[in-house]
Write a protein that holds these residues in place. Structure first.
Motif, short mmCIF file in Angstrom:
data_model
loop_
_atom_site.label_atom_id
_atom_site.label_comp_id
_atom_site.label_asym_id
_atom_site.label_seq_id
_atom_site.Cartn_x
_atom_site.Cartn_y
_atom_site.Cartn_z
N ASN A 129 0.83 -1.19 0.00
CA ASN A 129 0.00 0.00 0.00
C ASN A 129 0.88 1.25 0.00
OD1 ASN A 129 -1.90 2.01 0.62
ND2 ASN A 129 -3.11 0.60 1.86
N ILE A 130 0.61 2.20 -0.88
CA ILE A 130 1.41 3.43 -1.00
C ILE A 130 1.34 4.26 0.27
CG2 ILE A 130 -0.40 4.81 -2.11
CD1 ILE A 130 3.38 4.95 -2.86
N GLU A 131 0.23 4.17 1.02
CA GLU A 131 0.12 4.95 2.26
C GLU A 131 1.19 4.56 3.27
OE1 GLU A 131 -2.73 3.73 0.80
OE2 GLU A 131 -3.50 5.68 0.13
N THR A 132 1.57 3.30 3.28
CA THR A 132 2.64 2.84 4.16
C THR A 132 3.94 3.53 3.81
OG1 THR A 132 1.55 0.70 4.32
CG2 THR A 132 3.84 0.80 5.05
N THR A 133 4.25 3.63 2.53
CA THR A 133 5.48 4.27 2.07
C THR A 133 5.44 5.77 2.31
OG1 THR A 133 5.52 2.61 0.32
CG2 THR A 133 7.08 4.41 0.12
N MET A 134 4.28 6.37 2.17
CA MET A 134 4.16 7.82 2.31
C MET A 134 4.44 8.30 3.73
SD MET A 134 1.08 8.66 -0.32
CE MET A 134 1.14 10.41 0.01
N GLU A 135 4.43 7.38 4.70
CA GLU A 135 4.78 7.76 6.06
C GLU A 135 6.20 8.30 6.15
OE1 GLU A 135 4.01 4.53 8.73
OE2 GLU A 135 1.93 4.35 8.07
N TYR A 136 7.05 7.91 5.22
CA TYR A 136 8.44 8.38 5.23
C TYR A 136 8.56 9.82 4.74
CZ TYR A 136 9.71 3.52 5.93
OH TYR A 136 9.84 2.25 6.43
N LEU A 137 7.58 10.31 4.04
CA LEU A 137 7.66 11.66 3.47
C LEU A 137 7.70 12.75 4.51
CD1 LEU A 137 5.23 11.43 0.43
CD2 LEU A 137 7.71 11.65 0.36
N HIS A 138 7.05 12.57 5.63
CA HIS A 138 7.01 13.64 6.63
C HIS A 138 8.35 13.82 7.33
CE1 HIS A 138 6.35 10.33 9.46
NE2 HIS A 138 6.72 11.14 10.41
N ILE A 139 9.23 12.86 7.25
CA ILE A 139 10.53 12.96 7.91
C ILE A 139 11.62 13.45 6.95
CG2 ILE A 139 12.37 11.61 8.99
CD1 ILE A 139 10.17 9.91 10.23
N ALA A 140 11.52 13.07 5.70
CA ALA A 140 12.57 13.40 4.73
C ALA A 140 12.64 14.91 4.51
CB ALA A 140 12.29 12.69 3.40
N GLN A 141 13.86 15.42 4.43
CA GLN A 141 14.11 16.82 4.11
C GLN A 141 14.29 16.92 2.60
OE1 GLN A 141 14.08 19.27 6.51
NE2 GLN A 141 13.41 17.58 7.81
N LEU A 142 13.19 17.10 1.89
CA LEU A 142 13.21 17.04 0.44
C LEU A 142 13.68 18.35 -0.17
CD1 LEU A 142 9.88 15.12 -0.12
CD2 LEU A 142 12.18 14.20 0.08
N GLU A 143 14.54 18.23 -1.16
CA GLU A 143 15.05 19.39 -1.88
C GLU A 143 13.93 20.14 -2.58
OE1 GLU A 143 18.19 20.79 -2.42
OE2 GLU A 143 18.79 19.57 -0.71
N SER A 144 12.89 19.44 -2.99
CA SER A 144 11.80 20.09 -3.72
C SER A 144 11.07 21.11 -2.86
CB SER A 144 10.82 19.05 -4.26
OG SER A 144 10.23 18.34 -3.20
N GLN A 145 11.26 21.05 -1.55
CA GLN A 145 10.62 22.03 -0.66
C GLN A 145 11.35 23.36 -0.72
OE1 GLN A 145 10.70 20.04 3.10
NE2 GLN A 145 8.86 18.87 2.65
N ARG A 146 12.58 23.35 -1.21
CA ARG A 146 13.37 24.56 -1.33
C ARG A 146 13.00 25.25 -2.63
NH1 ARG A 146 19.70 24.17 -1.98
NH2 ARG A 146 18.89 23.33 -3.88
N ILE A 147 12.68 26.51 -2.57
CA ILE A 147 12.28 27.25 -3.76
C ILE A 147 13.53 27.67 -4.53
CG2 ILE A 147 11.13 29.33 -4.60
CD1 ILE A 147 9.38 29.18 -2.07
N PHE A 148 13.51 27.43 -5.84
CA PHE A 148 14.62 27.84 -6.69
C PHE A 148 14.08 28.17 -8.07
CE2 PHE A 148 14.12 23.39 -7.50
CZ PHE A 148 14.38 23.25 -8.85
#
Length: 63
Positions: free
Chosen positions: A31-50
């Protein structure tokens, strides 16, 4: 210990740019929802505006 290692592995892969569906497959999640739990912890580069120009200028200057 195994859970911590698995969690760190998944978080680092996300931070390095792996897509969520590939990560889902690597972790063997049904289930993708299980994997999506990791998203809240990861410091994703896409959150940085450029600007796309930043990428272009970096390529032109050899950085």
């Amino acid at each position: 210990h195994t859970h911590t290692l698995r969690h760190s592995y998944a978080t680092h892969l996300l931070e390095d740019g792996i897509d969520i569906m590939t990560l889902k497959d690597l972790l063997g999640h049904q289930n993708i929802e299980t994997t999506m739990e990791y998203l809240h912890i990861a410091q994703l580069e896409s959150q940085r505006i450029f600007s796309p120009l930043d990428t272009l200028f970096a390529q032109c200057s050899g950085r």
